[in-house]
Design a protein around this motif. Sequence first.
Motif, PDB file in Angstrom:
ATOM      1  N   SER A 217       0.832  -1.208   0.000  1.00  0.00           N
ATOM      2  CA  SER A 217       0.000   0.000   0.000  1.00  0.00           C
ATOM      3  C   SER A 217       0.861   1.250   0.000  1.00  0.00           C
ATOM      4  CB  SER A 217      -0.938   0.004   1.213  1.00  0.00           C
ATOM      5  OG  SER A 217      -1.858  -1.065   1.147  1.00  0.00           O
ATOM      6  N   TYR A 218       1.881   1.273   0.849  1.00  0.00           N
ATOM      7  CA  TYR A 218       2.706   2.474   0.944  1.00  0.00           C
ATOM      8  C   TYR A 218       3.661   2.624  -0.241  1.00  0.00           C
ATOM      9  CZ  TYR A 218       1.036   4.260   5.345  1.00  0.00           C
ATOM     10  OH  TYR A 218       0.249   4.821   6.315  1.00  0.00           O
ATOM     11  N   SER A 219       4.039   1.527  -0.867  1.00  0.00           N
ATOM     12  CA  SER A 219       4.854   1.658  -2.076  1.00  0.00           C
ATOM     13  C   SER A 219       4.049   2.311  -3.195  1.00  0.00           C
ATOM     14  CB  SER A 219       5.363   0.281  -2.518  1.00  0.00           C
ATOM     15  OG  SER A 219       4.286  -0.574  -2.902  1.00  0.00           O
ATOM     16  N   ARG A 220       2.774   1.942  -3.306  1.00  0.00           N
ATOM     17  CA  ARG A 220       1.904   2.580  -4.297  1.00  0.00           C
ATOM     18  C   ARG A 220       1.624   4.036  -3.930  1.00  0.00           C
ATOM     19  NH1 ARG A 220      -1.244  -0.875  -7.352  1.00  0.00           N
ATOM     20  NH2 ARG A 220      -1.926   1.062  -8.382  1.00  0.00           N
ATOM     21  N   ILE A 221       1.479   4.298  -2.627  1.00  0.00           N
ATOM     22  CA  ILE A 221       1.249   5.678  -2.168  1.00  0.00           C
ATOM     23  C   ILE A 221       2.439   6.562  -2.516  1.00  0.00           C
ATOM     24  CG2 ILE A 221       1.070   7.120  -0.100  1.00  0.00           C
ATOM     25  CD1 ILE A 221      -0.681   4.917   1.131  1.00  0.00           C
ATOM     26  N   VAL A 222       3.654   6.073  -2.241  1.00  0.00           N
ATOM     27  CA  VAL A 222       4.864   6.852  -2.527  1.00  0.00           C
ATOM     28  C   VAL A 222       4.974   7.143  -4.022  1.00  0.00           C
ATOM     29  CG1 VAL A 222       7.388   6.782  -2.530  1.00  0.00           C
ATOM     30  CG2 VAL A 222       6.127   6.042  -0.508  1.00  0.00           C
ATOM     31  N   CYS A 223       4.694   6.142  -4.851  1.00  0.00           N
ATOM     32  CA  CYS A 223       4.754   6.338  -6.313  1.00  0.00           C
ATOM     33  C   CYS A 223       3.750   7.402  -6.762  1.00  0.00           C
ATOM     34  CB  CYS A 223       4.484   5.025  -7.036  1.00  0.00           C
ATOM     35  SG  CYS A 223       5.802   3.808  -6.843  1.00  0.00           S
ATOM     36  N   SER A 224       2.558   7.373  -6.177  1.00  0.00           N
ATOM     37  CA  SER A 224       1.531   8.351  -6.549  1.00  0.00           C
ATOM     38  C   SER A 224       1.902   9.749  -6.086  1.00  0.00           C
ATOM     39  CB  SER A 224       0.179   7.947  -5.946  1.00  0.00           C
ATOM     40  OG  SER A 224      -0.278   6.731  -6.489  1.00  0.00           O
ATOM     41  N   VAL A 225       2.449   9.855  -4.869  1.00  0.00           N
ATOM     42  CA  VAL A 225       2.806  11.163  -4.323  1.00  0.00           C
ATOM     43  C   VAL A 225       3.951  11.786  -5.118  1.00  0.00           C
ATOM     44  CG1 VAL A 225       3.759  12.350  -2.312  1.00  0.00           C
ATOM     45  CG2 VAL A 225       1.953  10.653  -2.011  1.00  0.00           C
ATOM     46  N   LEU A 226       4.909  10.971  -5.536  1.00  0.00           N
ATOM     47  CA  LEU A 226       6.046  11.498  -6.287  1.00  0.00           C
ATOM     48  C   LEU A 226       5.632  12.054  -7.649  1.00  0.00           C
ATOM     49  CD1 LEU A 226       8.806   8.840  -5.497  1.00  0.00           C
ATOM     50  CD2 LEU A 226       8.551  11.138  -4.541  1.00  0.00           C
ATOM     51  N   ARG A 227       4.487  11.629  -8.142  1.00  0.00           N
ATOM     52  CA  ARG A 227       4.010  12.141  -9.428  1.00  0.00           C
ATOM     53  C   ARG A 227       3.298  13.488  -9.282  1.00  0.00           C
ATOM     54  NH1 ARG A 227       2.779   6.524 -10.611  1.00  0.00           N
ATOM     55  NH2 ARG A 227       0.608   6.836  -9.949  1.00  0.00           N
ATOM     56  N   ILE A 228       3.026  13.896  -8.032  1.00  0.00           N
ATOM     57  CA  ILE A 228       2.398  15.201  -7.802  1.00  0.00           C
ATOM     58  C   ILE A 228       3.425  16.291  -8.076  1.00  0.00           C
ATOM     59  CG2 ILE A 228       1.282  16.683  -6.094  1.00  0.00           C
ATOM     60  CD1 ILE A 228       0.291  14.180  -4.680  1.00  0.00           C
ATOM     61  N   SER A 229       3.062  17.295  -8.846  1.00  0.00           N
ATOM     62  CA  SER A 229       4.025  18.306  -9.301  1.00  0.00           C
ATOM     63  C   SER A 229       4.394  19.318  -8.218  1.00  0.00           C
ATOM     64  CB  SER A 229       3.475  19.044 -10.529  1.00  0.00           C
ATOM     65  OG  SER A 229       2.198  19.614 -10.227  1.00  0.00           O
ATOM     66  N   THR A 230       3.434  19.706  -7.380  1.00  0.00           N
ATOM     67  CA  THR A 230       3.690  20.755  -6.391  1.00  0.00           C
ATOM     68  C   THR A 230       4.185  20.183  -5.068  1.00  0.00           C
ATOM     69  OG1 THR A 230       1.410  20.712  -5.564  1.00  0.00           O
ATOM     70  CG2 THR A 230       1.895  22.173  -7.418  1.00  0.00           C
ATOM     71  N   THR A 231       5.059  20.956  -4.413  1.00  0.00           N
ATOM     72  CA  THR A 231       5.581  20.536  -3.103  1.00  0.00           C
ATOM     73  C   THR A 231       4.477  20.517  -2.059  1.00  0.00           C
ATOM     74  OG1 THR A 231       7.705  21.554  -3.648  1.00  0.00           O
ATOM     75  CG2 THR A 231       7.304  21.035  -1.339  1.00  0.00           C
ATOM     76  N   GLY A 232       3.575  21.510  -2.129  1.00  0.00           N
ATOM     77  CA  GLY A 232       2.456  21.561  -1.185  1.00  0.00           C
ATOM     78  C   GLY A 232       1.548  20.369  -1.317  1.00  0.00           C
ATOM     79  N   GLY A 233       1.328  19.923  -2.549  1.00  0.00           N
ATOM     80  CA  GLY A 233       0.484  18.751  -2.777  1.00  0.00           C
ATOM     81  C   GLY A 233       1.116  17.488  -2.215  1.00  0.00           C
ATOM     82  N   LYS A 234       2.436  17.366  -2.388  1.00  0.00           N
ATOM     83  CA  LYS A 234       3.141  16.199  -1.844  1.00  0.00           C
ATOM     84  C   LYS A 234       3.067  16.191  -0.314  1.00  0.00           C
ATOM     85  CE  LYS A 234       6.485  15.766  -5.633  1.00  0.00           C
ATOM     86  NZ  LYS A 234       7.914  15.814  -6.021  1.00  0.00           N
ATOM     87  N   TYR A 235       3.272  17.368   0.288  1.00  0.00           N
ATOM     88  CA  TYR A 235       3.238  17.455   1.756  1.00  0.00           C
ATOM     89  C   TYR A 235       1.857  17.101   2.291  1.00  0.00           C
ATOM     90  CZ  TYR A 235       3.263  19.419   6.441  1.00  0.00           C
ATOM     91  OH  TYR A 235       3.135  19.583   7.801  1.00  0.00           O
ATOM     92  N   LYS A 236       0.819  17.600   1.622  1.00  0.00           N
ATOM     93  CA  LYS A 236      -0.543  17.322   2.059  1.00  0.00           C
ATOM     94  C   LYS A 236      -0.863  15.844   1.966  1.00  0.00           C
ATOM     95  CE  LYS A 236      -5.362  18.664   1.281  1.00  0.00           C
ATOM     96  NZ  LYS A 236      -6.289  19.488   0.462  1.00  0.00           N
ATOM     97  N   ALA A 237      -0.401  15.197   0.887  1.00  0.00           N
ATOM     98  CA  ALA A 237      -0.653  13.769   0.717  1.00  0.00           C
ATOM     99  C   ALA A 237       0.078  12.947   1.777  1.00  0.00           C
ATOM    100  CB  ALA A 237      -0.223  13.328  -0.684  1.00  0.00           C
ATOM    101  N   PHE A 238       1.345  13.291   2.009  1.00  0.00           N
ATOM    102  CA  PHE A 238       2.112  12.542   3.009  1.00  0.00           C
ATOM    103  C   PHE A 238       1.601  12.796   4.428  1.00  0.00           C
ATOM    104  CE2 PHE A 238       5.842  11.979   0.041  1.00  0.00           C
ATOM    105  CZ  PHE A 238       5.820  10.591   0.089  1.00  0.00           C
ATOM    106  N   SER A 239       1.091  14.007   4.695  1.00  0.00           N
ATOM    107  CA  SER A 239       0.626  14.338   6.044  1.00  0.00           C
ATOM    108  C   SER A 239      -0.574  13.494   6.445  1.00  0.00           C
ATOM    109  CB  SER A 239       0.268  15.820   6.130  1.00  0.00           C
ATOM    110  OG  SER A 239      -0.828  16.131   5.288  1.00  0.00           O
ATOM    111  N   THR A 240      -1.379  13.059   5.468  1.00  0.00           N
ATOM    112  CA  THR A 240      -2.532  12.215   5.794  1.00  0.00           C
ATOM    113  C   THR A 240      -2.108  10.810   6.206  1.00  0.00           C
ATOM    114  OG1 THR A 240      -2.820  11.469   3.500  1.00  0.00           O
ATOM    115  CG2 THR A 240      -3.956  13.490   4.148  1.00  0.00           C
ATOM    116  N   CYS A 241      -0.862  10.426   5.877  1.00  0.00           N
ATOM    117  CA  CYS A 241      -0.368   9.085   6.216  1.00  0.00           C
ATOM    118  C   CYS A 241       0.604   9.094   7.388  1.00  0.00           C
ATOM    119  CB  CYS A 241       0.348   8.466   5.010  1.00  0.00           C
ATOM    120  SG  CYS A 241      -0.596   8.434   3.499  1.00  0.00           S
TER     121      CYS A 241
END
Length: 312
Positions: A217-241
């Motif tokens: 699950s987290y390997s797929r999450i990391v792959c999806s988050v890394l495809r997010i272009s903005t730093t704020g979007g990545k932080y928001k996604a990781f903060s939920t986990c």
Amino acid sequence: MQPGNHSQLPVFLLLGLSEKPEIQSVLFGLFLSLYLVTVFGNLLIILAIITDSHLHTPMYFFLSKLSLSDICFTSTTIPKMLLNIQTRSKAISYAGCITQMYFFTVFGLLDNLLLTVMAYDRFVAICHPLHYTVIMNLRLCAQLLLLTWLISVLGALPESLTMSRLSFCTVVEIQHYFCELPEILKLACSDTFINNVVLYLVTGVMGFFPLTGILLSYSRIVCSVLRISTTGGKYKAFSTCGSHLSVVSLFYGTCLGVYLSSTWTHDSQTGAFASVLYTVVTPMLNPFIYSLRNRDMKRALRKLLCNTLSPP
């Protein structure tokens, strides 16, 4: 001491963390405090989720069940330990020992499986956000909860049932504060080969598959988050986990630490102290991790405390 038989059930003595009388009062105060913090902390999490409509989502639904499981998990061992210290009695009956072992295993497995389900929930939320409410619907959440309970209840049975085939000495002294299965098997007067096979098989299956599910699950999450272009979007996604990942790391880290300590030292007293990490410390820290790292949870807790403490 003579081996026990079916006409005379053995008596188990829980020697605890220390046999020194001057330390008993210290241990009683310490573990009573830890237990109360664990119970009240997890109860606050449950009440905050129930009373705040903004937290009526699958993630918090499973978090409330994890908090309930943590309360039950700790309650299988600590109250008996406190009672023995207070009454100055170390005895626990044969039936009581088997019962404690069974429910300890049930809620340990339940914790493990709930963490796996919560990882899947985060995977769906981040990797399939547009379909999250459709996939994680109320029916699926209820089915997943029922499945975790069913697997836990049935998964704990083989270890407990195979205990009935063993014979013990009339009085069995356990260098521990609760009836932990590996410690009990060391003290059996009969062959424990089948019991050890069942123990390692259940531990392997119930440890490997949930952990694999979490890692996938987290390997797929990391792959999806890394495809997010903005730093704020990545932080928001990781903060939920972040909170869930911290709890997973704490749970598996303490369990692995206990396993390695028992493998390297073969010292029952050292293993008993190490067991405190996952039987007491981990359930106690879970509410703090979720409340301190989660903005919605902090808001719900403040609201709950204000409503409780404010005059009518």
